[in-house]
Structure formats: structure tokens, C-alpha cells
Design a protein around this motif. Sequence first.
Motif, PDB file in Angstrom:
ATOM      1  N   GLY A   1       0.810  -1.214   0.000  1.00  0.00           N
ATOM      2  CA  GLY A   1       0.000   0.000   0.000  1.00  0.00           C
ATOM      3  C   GLY A   1       0.845   1.267   0.000  1.00  0.00           C
ATOM      4  O   GLY A   1       0.613   2.195  -0.786  1.00  0.00           O
TER       5      GLY A   1
ATOM      6  N   SER B   1       1.251  -6.475   5.701  1.00  0.00           N
ATOM      7  CA  SER B   1       0.040  -6.962   5.035  1.00  0.00           C
ATOM      8  C   SER B   1       0.203  -8.418   4.633  1.00  0.00           C
ATOM      9  O   SER B   1      -0.738  -9.213   4.732  1.00  0.00           O
TER      10      SER B   1
ATOM     11  N   GLN C   1      -6.346  -3.008   3.871  1.00  0.00           N
ATOM     12  CA  GLN C   1      -5.737  -1.688   3.820  1.00  0.00           C
ATOM     13  C   GLN C   1      -6.459  -0.780   2.826  1.00  0.00           C
ATOM     14  O   GLN C   1      -6.658   0.395   3.081  1.00  0.00           O
TER      15      GLN C   1
ATOM     16  N   ASP D   1      -5.744  -4.073   9.015  1.00  0.00           N
ATOM     17  CA  ASP D   1      -4.601  -3.518   8.295  1.00  0.00           C
ATOM     18  C   ASP D   1      -4.780  -2.010   8.153  1.00  0.00           C
ATOM     19  O   ASP D   1      -5.468  -1.530   7.261  1.00  0.00           O
TER      20      ASP D   1
END
Lengths: 230, 356, 356, 228, 228
Positions: free
Chosen positions: B134, C39, C82, C156
Motif C-alpha cells: 500500500g 500486510s 488496507q 490492516d
Amino acid sequence: DIRVAVAANFTATLEALAAVYEPASGNRLVVSPGATGALYSQIANAAPFDVLLAADELRPRKLIDQGMAVAGTEFVYARGIPVLWSPQPDLIDEEASVLRSGRFRYLAIAEPRTAPYGAAARSVLEALALWDTLERRQQLVRGSSVAQTHSQVAGGAADLGFVALAQVQTAEGIPGSYWIPPPELYAPLTQGAVLLSSARARSAARHFLRWLQTDAEAAAIIEAAGYRRD
Amino acid sequence: MSIDARFCLQRGEFHLDVDVTLPGEGVTAVFGASGAGKSTLLRCVAGLERAAQGVLSVNGEVWQREGLFLPVHRRPLGVVFQESSLFPHLTGAGNLRFGLQRTPIGERCVDWDEVVQLLGIAPLLPRYPDSLSGGERQRIALARALLASPQLLLLDEPLAALDEARKAEILPFLERLRTRFAMPMLYVTHSMREVARLADYLVLLEGGRVRAQGPVQEMLSRLDLSLAAADDAGVVIDAVVAEHDAQWHLSRLSFPGGSLWVSRCAEPPGERLRCRVLARDVSLTRERNEQSSIVNLVAAEVVELAPAASPAHVMVRLDAQGTPLLARITRQSQARIAVQPGECFWLQIKSVALLR
Amino acid sequence: MSIDARFCLQRGEFHLDVDVTLPGEGVTAVFGASGAGKSTLLRCVAGLERAAQGVLSVNGEVWQREGLFLPVHRRPLGVVFQESSLFPHLTGAGNLRFGLQRTPIGERCVDWDEVVQLLGIAPLLPRYPDSLSGGERQRIALARALLASPQLLLLDEPLAALDEARKAEILPFLERLRTRFAMPMLYVTHSMREVARLADYLVLLEGGRVRAQGPVQEMLSRLDLSLAAADDAGVVIDAVVAEHDAQWHLSRLSFPGGSLWVSRCAEPPGERLRCRVLARDVSLTRERNEQSSIVNLVAAEVVELAPAASPAHVMVRLDAQGTPLLARITRQSQARIAVQPGECFWLQIKSVALLR
Amino acid sequence: MLSPDDLTALWVTLKLAAVSTVLLIVLATPLAWWLSQTRARGRVLVEAVVTLPLVLPPTVLGFYLLLLLGPKGPVGAVLEDIGIGHLAFSFSGLVVGSMIYSLPFVVQPLQNAFAATGTRLLEVAATLRASPLDRFLTVALPLARRGYFTAAVLAFAHTLGEFGVIIMLGGNIPGETRVASIAIYNHVEALDYGSAHALALTLVVFSLVLLTLVYALNRRGQSVGVPR
Amino acid sequence: MLSPDDLTALWVTLKLAAVSTVLLIVLATPLAWWLSQTRARGRVLVEAVVTLPLVLPPTVLGFYLLLLLGPKGPVGAVLEDIGIGHLAFSFSGLVVGSMIYSLPFVVQPLQNAFAATGTRLLEVAATLRASPLDRFLTVALPLARRGYFTAAVLAFAHTLGEFGVIIMLGGNIPGETRVASIAIYNHVEALDYGSAHALALTLVVFSLVLLTLVYALNRRGQSVGVPR
Ligand SMILES: Nc1ncnc2c1ncn2[C@@H]1O[C@H](COP(=O)(O)OP(=O)(O)OP(=O)(O)O)[C@@H](O)[C@H]1O
Ligand SMILES: Nc1ncnc2c1ncn2[C@@H]1O[C@H](COP(=O)(O)OP(=O)(O)OP(=O)(O)O)[C@@H](O)[C@H]1O
Ligand SMILES: [Mg+2]
Ligand SMILES: [Mg+2]
């Protein structure tokens, strides 16, 4: 019911015949038109037909040979007459000189290999020694059936074409211009009928075939439609 | 030099109705709760909301008004969206090149290598977005927007997905962009720290309307805004580097109301600097205490008191010869040492964050 | 009661190699830089990485080992990703119901109305995700995961897209989930504040490996980890409510090394509580100063000194009768008031954050 | 096993399929794009009309196309007047016919692919100074890869097997408009099953190899950089 | 204007199109799903085979289906033996034929739609306790709406206009296998162009109305809750 598989070009005539036969006999004709080759394949695969009215004599004979049709029931129910035809009134004269002149873009015929009228057209053109020329100049367009050929000519896409007399003959005569080639230029267009093995025991089917073969009114209708019966 | 924006837009129940004049340089923070309309405002400015009625001129150039709508691709801007929006069919490098290639060579003012190095994305360049984490994606998106050398940068929470260390690295870069390339930015964030650090001007949105706006220093010291209630409420002080102390690695900053010792900064004496003093880092005392580890003491007068977020505390607004300061103290201390408007105190400032 | 996880996974250049035993209750923070593998670790635990070699047992139940792989939908867990991942074909309510309906009635332990009210999503329920703002989407995703009454919650960066006010509202709810429903959580975050606030245990990832792990109190007071270098480094103290002061809206918390006044809390005396003391909020002084607004004074002995992130500062680790404390002071102060291991000081604590 | 005529027919078939697929894809792209982006009310009507070539039996469609494109037809006559010549019984006519016949199979996948891409990435491209055409070419097109692939495969395969339109409109002229499908049909009708099987098998095996190759290539291409 | 026979043919056509579209969509779904998810090497071959029905001329395809499904054919004989009866010249046979003929138009859009959905939302559903079948039904299916719509429209329209397979396999039996396209053929063969035009026009107008309606409904449905 009598299930009749009929060569597509004869459909209209068969309907005229049915209009007379059905009330007289009390039997009903269930008509399935198709290309003779396709009908043959279907009958070979147990299609539910009683009678075949083919566009030639070859396919009925082959069915008899293979035991799919009853030997001895075959007969010629009509002879087709090919005609060189154009909707334009003055394109074709008595000698069909337009063929030699080449003053046209496309000449439509049915596929000679599969359609009897196509084979006849080819014979005529070969007899006139025009086949190779026209073929080379890519002036010959072939329909998969004579009905397609008629469409191509009637719609004006092809200037002229060899079609069945039955297709162009009306009560008022033949529109446009035409030439009927002399019969010696092509092998006769004999259309054979036969009783199929699955209907061996169906008297109605036999009755219809006998009527078609012998009835005078039937003969008249067929001739009026543009076929010969000799 | 200013950005004049007036927009009206209806989206379901939500109505955006904004009319602001923002400075045409520096960073304008757009602050507000979730759903306040921050992203929508940025979309309007970018020209992505065609339905928006509005007027927009950026430093004299009219981008939108009655009868005129400069299409997005004609607006020399860069946008970093809130959710990652990399082109999945291009590698990292391909994404970066996308905007760069479309920028006329004469207008390019951001260096590829510099951006790549600063954002630490060199190893990511040959990779496709779907193999990136991310934060990695967000860094690529940021670099991509920068490389198009925009004349206005719209950033929608660009750092939210990054870790503190990364944020701390990228912030100075954004500052540099602003000063070196005079690239004005609209910066949406939920972080007070980023506001204090980056912004010169602040727009506070509430329910699609502008609740307040003004220079950051002023906005942060106001007790009537929700900003002062935040845990990290505090003021920003513009100061001048007065001296360096090599031995202790300190620098003294002076401002009208006094001076502050901070970690040694790179700027030479005389340079202007900005620092942040959190309300909760400020304590009030009647007497100077020399035997404390607290090095910063500033004399100030109490101006105003206001309730803080918790009933145990009060916010105190003080004035140090013109420089506003905020302190958050307990009500008990307030009573104990009698903190009242007009009284003077020594402010013990535990910690000063150097902003630039 | 523990979560044993051992995973090996290769993804391009990146190699995850983790072997940890985590507490089977409470919140375990997963901390680490962007790209460290946070993650990915969560995906392995969720069973979303089939390729991962590994062993996983959660509170005695084996979810994965050689020859056994419990498919994702058989693992009673909840995940908040996320990046927003709502079902676009369902309304907010439809998204919420998705997990709820698939949870056997007997296992449901989270109340719809409570979640909806707490996350403030009632007006969002009839809307489709593409009309929601970033923060709104994230709140729906959180509610959706909760309503499936998971026995393990994987989060997340669930709050990254939210404003401070919203975060402050949601954090207690996450705490309550943990205590009321004994729902263990793996919580990825970049925010030290969230770690201190929520986590009991902390795993620090670096480049796909576990750099350190341990109870939060211990991890936060270690000077050898990058954690202590952060601007918001600080310790977490477990304390007991000693008394309430109705007049000043204060509560006194006592812990082995002393006591601290904080904003009045709801817990009755005797209840255990946790609070956070930031290193930068702690100053050292030789004498008690009664005339200061600082109310909290704790006596402690210097244990250890370590360099801080800036050369101007040192981190001081102190011991208050067994409770570790961190203070960040300037080197200059250190010299001025002679801060050395073995010396005793009064710690002035400017601000104490009540964690629960 | 295959006669020279059959080989010629195969060659014409391939040429026809290739030419009409390429042309159709190019021409259908703006239409599909428009359909995927517009909110105009007339869209649904256009979508319905695009699908119409499917609902008529091919021979009938061929018949009407012949009327339309032939020397007496409204389109054919105009073409004749401007010196291009009418389209009946010519290879170009077949190309036009095949394109009309396969139109729905091309427009639909493209439209779906464009619609699935959504607006977000196009917006991003716009903010990166890409003009509408530019973002169409550099973002929408590459992201619609899968749709283009499907469209091309379906149009190509569909043209390989086309029969009704071609025989009517093309007139089965050897070397010019006689394609493999007509040749097979004729073999079957003439009860020459051996030749029919041989030619059909050639067509099928050839297609199978070609399609497998194409699918394999496409699959390899998809393993990187395609949206998940 | 239309004879009772023509009306019957229209009815049979609609029935055939509806039945085979529904069956085909149902049966093609697992295949399309598998193709969209698998990484197996054999996938490309299956994809190629699925496309094959397109490359044979319909009449020829019908011919081979006749050989296959007829009483002497390997499949037909087996069906015969187990008492179901062979499939030639029956409505059920036509359904099978139409399904094979339209297979590529259904599998391709579905496969694309499934692939475009990606894995993320399926993963999310899995974490919300949805079993594979459950998440297929409640996530993959609804998100593939557009693909299903396209597949249904193409298959339906394609069957409406189907001729070659039907005349070969079905045999032009009134009330049972004589569909509109064949009725038009009969009219043309009998040179009854008036009836042919009338029936073709009916088919086209009916389809146009139906398709417009369907597209309009679909469009309305899309305005909410479909991924951008
Ligand atoms: N398919 C892949 N190929 C190569 N590298 C990959 C792939 N998938 C993930 N990675 C790498 O694995 C690393 C860990 O990714 P992960 O998403 O777990 O990071 P993270 O700790 O969650 O970071 P962030 O805080 O930015 O979200 C990253 O460096 C990423 O680039
Ligand atoms: N199509 C729509 N229909 C109804 N409401 C909408 C629509 N689009 C946006 N909204 C609403 O507009 C408001 C503003 O959205 P916006 O994305 O600008 O918020 P934001 O301030 O960026 O919030 P966040 O911090 O959560 O990203 C939100 O309340 C959102 O729900
Ligand atoms: Mg937003
Ligand atoms: Mg991550």
C-alpha cells in the motif's frame, strides 16, 4: 398425415397439389422442404418422412440401394425446364445472343454440382462453348439452390440467370425477357419420387404417390406450374 | 497571486458550497472530518466534477467560470488521489513517465533522479502495481504527480498510508517543492502535525461549507475552533535563528516574545524558521526553576481561557509580546496557581518541534 | 491461549520468514516500515496466501500445518483490508449483513445497533459504496468485519483514512471488543499512539523478518529499538485507579513507582488502567516545584542513557521502583543538571494520556 | 487430399476473415466507446440495432444486403455512381457483409471492456495532461485488451464459418468469393463426403491450432500487468 | 398477413431461443468460471475448442451433429439405448444444437466478466465466512451481471437467426422444428417473397422492441451499485 420431404423448388407446386388432394382423400400432407442433398442425409439418419419428392433421380435411387426407400415405388413426377431469364424486358432475344455478346456483368446459375438446374445450365453453356470464358471472367455467380439464383436475378444483382421455368411462369406469361434452351443441350431434369422404407406399411403414403403418379388433375397442376410430365 | 474558488455541487444529500480565496503560493491545508467534502472540493478544483457550478481562477488564469470550463488535461495540475490509482498495465517507471512525457520540456522543473531517490522507489520502478504494498503504491503515485511539474498540486491524504519514518522523509521534500518550484498545494490531511509542518494557510470544512479559514498561525491559536480541542492542539511560531550552540547541538530561535532552544538547525543565524509548540507541552509556573531539564522559559500573559476537550483541563491562550501561545493545564492547577486573564507566568516549554 | 505462527513465503525479491508466538487475547500490534511485510503476514494468517509454507494455530485450534490448510471461510476471523474493499453491488447495509448472515446465530456476539451507532454509519447504510467518502468506506468495512463476530480480528491500518475525532471515537470501541468479546486482534498500524493505546503486545517487522517482539510496556521502553527514536516514543504504564477528585475532574492512578493525576476516568477505584507517558513530556528536576501547572511528579532513578534521533537530545531510561520510564532531554540539560545513571530525580510529567 | 479449388477457397476464407476482423475492430471501436460512455437516451436503441444482424437468418440477411448493396440497391447505386462500383459478388462486398454479420460480437465485448475499466483511471490520466484521445489510446485501449482479444477471436472464427451471407451476397465465384464453408457445403450436398470431411477437418484443425496459439499468447501476456 | 404456420414457427423460435439460452447460460457458467480461475496448462486448449463451433459453416455443423446425435451416431445410439431416444428431428435436438452453436458467445463474455472481477472481493467474501459456492453466487455472479446480460442477448439473438444447424438437424418439421428462419427459407424457396418479407420484418421488429426493452432495463439496473 403423410410426411412429405420435398425438394425446395417444388414446394409451391406441392402446396397447390395439396389443396386438391387433401379434401379429396381426407389425408393431410405435412410438407418439409429442403435441399435434396440435405433431405438425403436426413433420411439416411432416420428422418421422420414417408415420401421423398427429390429434385433428381439420383438420390431416390441411392436410398433404394441403401434400403432406406422401397424399391419399385420410384417414378418421375415432374421434369424441370430451365430457362435463361432476366427481369429486364429486352436483354434476352430469341437466340440468347446476349450470352455471346457478354454484355452483362453477372450471370447467375445454381451450383452445378448440387443443383440439377445448375448442372443443366452448365451443360447449356458448355454446349455453347461459353462456360470457360464466363468462368474465367468471373461472370458466373452460383447460388446454393435455384431459388437463390432466382433471388439474385429478380433482385437485380445479377443481370440474368438460369432459373426454373416454374419459378417465372405466371398465369399472365413470363415477365421480362427469357430464352428456353433446346432440350438437347442438357440432360433431362427428371425429379424422382419414392416411398421411404419407414412408410412401407402406410397405405396413405402409397395412396398419395399413386395419385401423384396417375391423377390427371395432378398432372395438369404440375404442368401449369412450369414442369413437363412425359 | 491567489486561488479564487467558488463551487456549488449537490451529491445526494451532500451539498458542497464553498467560496474561498486562497493564497496562490505555499501550502493550503484542507482540514475537516470524514465526509466533510474535502475530496469533493479537490475534484472540483481539478475539473473532475463537470456538474459543479463554479468559478475558479489560479494565479490570474481563469480555469472555470460561467461559460468556460478548462478541461482537466489543460489544467497544469498534479493530483494524488486518496485511494491508490496507478495504471495497472504500466510498471512503476511507466506510471512515472506517463505524466512526464506529456509535460512540455520547457515546463519540466522536477528532476527524475531526485524524486526517485527521495521517495525511495528505485527498486519499485520495474514492478507492476499489483505487486506493491500500500505505501509503495502511494509513493509511486506521489512521484508520478510531481514529475508532471504541476503548477498546482492537489494532495488527498497522500501520506496516510506511510509509516512515520517515511512521512518524515517526504515532508521536507514537499516543502522544498513549494519553495523551490513555487508549487502551490492544496493538501488534505487529518494530521495536525502535517498541517503545522507544511501549511501556511488552513481551510476548515464542515458539512460541505467553510467553517473558518486563515493563516495557519492564526487558525491554530484560535480557541473557538475544533482545532484547539484536539489532543495535539498547538501553535506555530515564526522565529529567526539567533545563534548556534555547537557543544550541545542546539540552536536558539528568537521571536518577539522571547527565545527557544531547539535541536541544532542547518539554517545560518538570521534565517527565518518556523516551529511548533503543542499546548500540552506548555506548563505555567510562577517562578523560574533553574534545576530542571526544561530549557525553554518564556514570559507571557494570560489572555483567555476556554474549556478543553476533557473537563479536567482548560485551554489557556497567552500572549508573549504579540506571539500567541496555547497551554493546556488541569483545572486544578489553574485554581492552585490562579491562572486568570491578565496574570503573567513563566511558560515552561518542554518540547519544541522545528518545522522548517 | 496463544497464536503460534510460522510462515515462509517468497514474493519476487521479497521473502517473508516469520516465526512468532503471540498472546491469544488482547491486541498485538504489527509495526514496521512500508514494505516490511505487514500486510503479507496478515494475509498468511487469514489463509489468503495458499503458497505460504507454514504452521498456524490459534488458541489451540490448528488452522494450518503440513498437510492441513483450513480454508479462509472456515477460519472464524474478520479482516479489514488496507484498501477499501466493499462489495460495490451491495448497499452499506448489504455489506454489513454479508458477514452477519453467515455467522451462526449462537456465535453472534456483536450488536448491530451498537456498531452502527458507534461508527456513525446509520446514514450511510442505504447508500452504495461508490457514493461514500474514503473514511466512510473504511468505517463500513470495519463494521462489516466486526459483525461477523470473529474470533480473531485482522486489521490492516483500519484507521489511517479517518480523522482524529473519528479515530478517538473508534479506538475505545476496539478496546471494548477486545475486553468484552475477548476478541484477539492483529493490528497493523504506523501510529505509535494507536500502538500504545490499543496494543498489549508488539511485533516489529523489518524486511520480512521479526526484528523484536514482546509486551508493549517492555518494547516501548527499550532503547535499542527504532521505536525509541520516534518523535512520539514513550512508555505505557499499568496503573490502578486510586481515587477520584470530583471537584477538578481528576483521577489519581497509582503504580508501584508513584501516582499520576489524569482526567477523571469512569472506572471505579481499584480498577486497572493503562496510561501513556511520552518521553518528550517528561522533564527532570532536582527539586520539587509546587508553583508550577505541572501536577505530576514522580521520583525515579536514571538507569541508562542512549542517543536520541537528534544529536541535541538524549533518551534517558529511568526506573521508578520497577516501572520503566523514558525521558527525552537535551544534552545541554543533561550536562547542566548532571543526569547520570544512578542519580535520582523528580520527573515532571506534563501530560499523561489515559489509555483505557 | 484437398483439391486446388479447396485450397483456393481456404485462402479466400482466411483473407476474408483477417480483413474483415481488422476493419471491424477498427470501426467498431468508436461505436463501442461511445456506447460505453454515453448517457444518451438513444443508446439503448443503438445497442438493439447493433444486435439485429444476429436475428435474421444469414441467407435472409444476405438477401437483403444483396438488395441494398447490389447495382439497383440504394447503397450499391450510389457506389456505382461515384465510380466505386456496387458491392454484390465481390470480395469487398463480402468484407462488408461479414462485418455487418459479426458486428454484435465485436461491439459487445469492447463495450463491456470499456465499461469495466471505469472512470477513475481515465480521470487520473486526465490529471496527468492526457487529452481525451490520448487517454483513450494509452489507458482505455490497453485496459480493454481482454475485450479486444475476445472480439477478434469471435469475429475471426465467426467469419471462418460464415456461409449464408456469403453465398447470397458473394455468389460463390471461385478465387474471388468462394470460401471454404461454401466448398464444404457443396461437397456435402454432392454426397462427396470424403472431400467434405477432409476440408472440414482441415478447417477445424487449422482453427484449433491457431486459436490455441492465440489463447496461449494472450494468456502469457496476461500474466503481467493486467488489472486484478 | 402472417399465416398460422408462420405464427407457429415464430412461437417455436421463441421457445427454442428461450430454452436454449437459459440452459446454455446455466451450463456454460461453471465452464466459464473454471476458465477464468484456472492456471492449468490445458486451459488454452479448452478455450480453443469452445470457439470451434464458430468455424464450421452452420449447415456443416448441423450435418455433423446429425451424424453424432442421429440414431446411428455414437451419442444418439447411446441415448436410444437408454430409452431417451436420439435427438435428430426433435425440439430437444434443436436445443442441443443451438446450445453448441451459441456456446462461444456465452462462454467468452462470462469468462471476461469473471476475470474482470478479480480476486480481491472474493477474498473479502471468504474472510466473511462465505464458502466457495456461496461467494460465487453472492459475489462473482452479481458482479458479472454485465457479462451475463451480454451472453444472454447474444445467445438469444443468435438462436433467433439460426438456420443452418436447425434445418440440417431439425428437418423443417412444422410445429416441432420449423422455426421462423426456416419458414422464411420455405417462403423464399417457394418464391413467396411477400410472406418472406412479412415474416422477416416481424422477426426484426419484434427483436428490436425486445432488445430495446431489455437494454433499457439493463441500463436502469446499472445506474446503481455496479462497480465503476
Ligand atoms: N508479487 C510480488 N512480487 C514482488 N514483490 C512483492 C509481491 N507482492 C508483494 N511484494 C513485496 O513484498 C513486500 C511486503 O509487502 P506488504 O504489502 O506485506 O508490505 P507492508 O508491510 O504491508 O507495507 P505497507 O505499509 O506499505 O502497506 C513489499 O516490499 C512488496 O513490494
Ligand atoms: N454520489 C453521491 N451520493 C450521495 N452522497 C455522496 C455522493 N458522493 C459523495 N457523497 C457524500 O459527499 C460527502 C463528501 O465526500 P468526500 O469524499 O468529499 O469526503 P471527504 O471529506 O473527502 O471524507 P474522507 O476524509 O472520509 O475522505 C460524503 O458524506 C459522501 O458520503
Ligand atoms: Mg476524501
Ligand atoms: Mg500493507
